[in-house]
Write a protein that holds these residues in place. Sequence first.
Motif, short mmCIF file in Angstrom:
data_model
loop_
_atom_site.label_atom_id
_atom_site.label_comp_id
_atom_site.label_asym_id
_atom_site.label_seq_id
_atom_site.Cartn_x
_atom_site.Cartn_y
_atom_site.Cartn_z
N LEU A 17 47.31 -46.17 -72.70
CA LEU A 17 48.37 -45.54 -71.93
C LEU A 17 47.90 -45.19 -70.52
O LEU A 17 48.62 -45.43 -69.54
N ILE A 18 46.69 -44.65 -70.41
CA ILE A 18 46.15 -44.30 -69.09
C ILE A 18 46.00 -45.55 -68.23
O ILE A 18 46.35 -45.54 -67.03
N GLN A 19 45.49 -46.63 -68.81
CA GLN A 19 45.32 -47.87 -68.05
C GLN A 19 46.65 -48.43 -67.56
O GLN A 19 46.78 -48.88 -66.42
N LEU A 20 47.65 -48.39 -68.44
CA LEU A 20 48.97 -48.91 -68.04
C LEU A 20 49.62 -48.02 -66.98
O LEU A 20 50.30 -48.52 -66.08
N LEU A 21 49.41 -46.71 -67.09
CA LEU A 21 49.90 -45.81 -66.03
C LEU A 21 49.24 -46.13 -64.70
O LEU A 21 49.87 -46.06 -63.64
N GLY A 22 47.96 -46.48 -64.76
CA GLY A 22 47.25 -46.85 -63.54
C GLY A 22 47.89 -48.04 -62.84
O GLY A 22 47.98 -48.08 -61.61
N ILE A 23 48.34 -49.01 -63.63
CA ILE A 23 48.98 -50.18 -63.04
C ILE A 23 50.23 -49.78 -62.27
O ILE A 23 50.55 -50.36 -61.22
N LEU A 24 50.94 -48.77 -62.77
CA LEU A 24 52.15 -48.30 -62.09
C LEU A 24 51.83 -47.40 -60.90
O LEU A 24 52.56 -47.39 -59.91
N LEU A 25 50.72 -46.65 -60.99
CA LEU A 25 50.41 -45.67 -59.94
C LEU A 25 49.67 -46.28 -58.76
O LEU A 25 49.85 -45.83 -57.62
N TYR A 26 48.81 -47.28 -59.00
CA TYR A 26 47.98 -47.82 -57.92
C TYR A 26 48.80 -48.28 -56.71
O TYR A 26 48.43 -47.99 -55.57
N PRO A 27 49.91 -49.01 -56.90
CA PRO A 27 50.67 -49.42 -55.71
C PRO A 27 51.22 -48.24 -54.91
O PRO A 27 51.36 -48.33 -53.68
N LEU A 28 51.52 -47.13 -55.58
CA LEU A 28 52.04 -45.95 -54.89
C LEU A 28 50.95 -45.20 -54.16
O LEU A 28 51.19 -44.59 -53.11
N LEU A 29 49.73 -45.23 -54.69
CA LEU A 29 48.63 -44.44 -54.12
C LEU A 29 47.93 -45.15 -52.97
O LEU A 29 47.39 -44.50 -52.08
N GLU A 30 47.92 -46.49 -52.98
CA GLU A 30 47.15 -47.22 -51.98
C GLU A 30 47.60 -46.94 -50.56
O GLU A 30 46.79 -46.92 -49.64
N ASP A 31 48.90 -46.72 -50.36
CA ASP A 31 49.44 -46.55 -49.01
C ASP A 31 49.48 -45.09 -48.55
O ASP A 31 49.84 -44.81 -47.41
N LEU A 32 49.11 -44.16 -49.42
CA LEU A 32 49.13 -42.75 -49.05
C LEU A 32 47.91 -42.40 -48.21
O LEU A 32 46.85 -43.04 -48.30
N HIS A 33 48.04 -41.34 -47.40
CA HIS A 33 46.93 -40.90 -46.55
C HIS A 33 45.73 -40.47 -47.39
O HIS A 33 44.58 -40.75 -47.04
N GLN A 34 46.00 -39.78 -48.48
CA GLN A 34 44.94 -39.34 -49.39
C GLN A 34 44.81 -40.28 -50.60
O GLN A 34 44.31 -39.88 -51.65
N GLY A 35 45.22 -41.53 -50.40
CA GLY A 35 45.22 -42.47 -51.51
C GLY A 35 43.86 -42.71 -52.10
O GLY A 35 43.70 -42.80 -53.33
#
Length: 219
Positions: A17-35
Amino acid sequence: MPLTSHLVRLPSAGLLLIQLLGILLYPLLEDLHQGRALLSAFGVVVLAAALRMVRRSPAVVWIAVVLAALILALMLANALAPAPLPALLLAALEGSFYLYAAGSLIAYMMEDQRATTDELFAAGATFTLLAWAFAYLFMVCQMLNPGSFGAQLAPQAPRTWMELLFLSFTTLSGVGLGDILPLTPMARSLVMLEEFSGVMYIALVVSRLIGLTIASRRP
């Protein structure tokens, strides 16, 4: 039964579950200032979940503990003073840790002649661990040899973590989808090793679990 109770009883399901959540979160985090900081924090969560599974397996636990400790130390050093060498060592150690964790889960699934519910979830978690491991190895390859991976979009730019993870999943699953290609000999060697790993994992581990599951349901 509450979700937390299921995750305690089925730790492989929690890791998956954590790994699959990572797949969804990584695209959102990469572009953030504190990504970068958020990605590192999430990486610690994945690290802890994987380490918990290694402790349940017949593998040598201290190897995983040492790798995890080195990874945490390099994460902190790289966060305080980003530099190419710590980043390279961090990616190499993370790739090694996830390969070891994947091997530990395979040993966990192969140690008896029955397929439990947790072992079925472990099959999915192991697949994601292998994909993560090769994505980090691709990152190491790109750091050592810039231009190792090309793409139709911005072909000369370094590939992002999400792009390399996408390449890893498509290679490991054998679907062959994607616009990212290995261009250097080292990159192509890593891709071929991942292709071989994916085929052998399905043929030897997943097929065995399916066979044991079918056998257990026979009268």
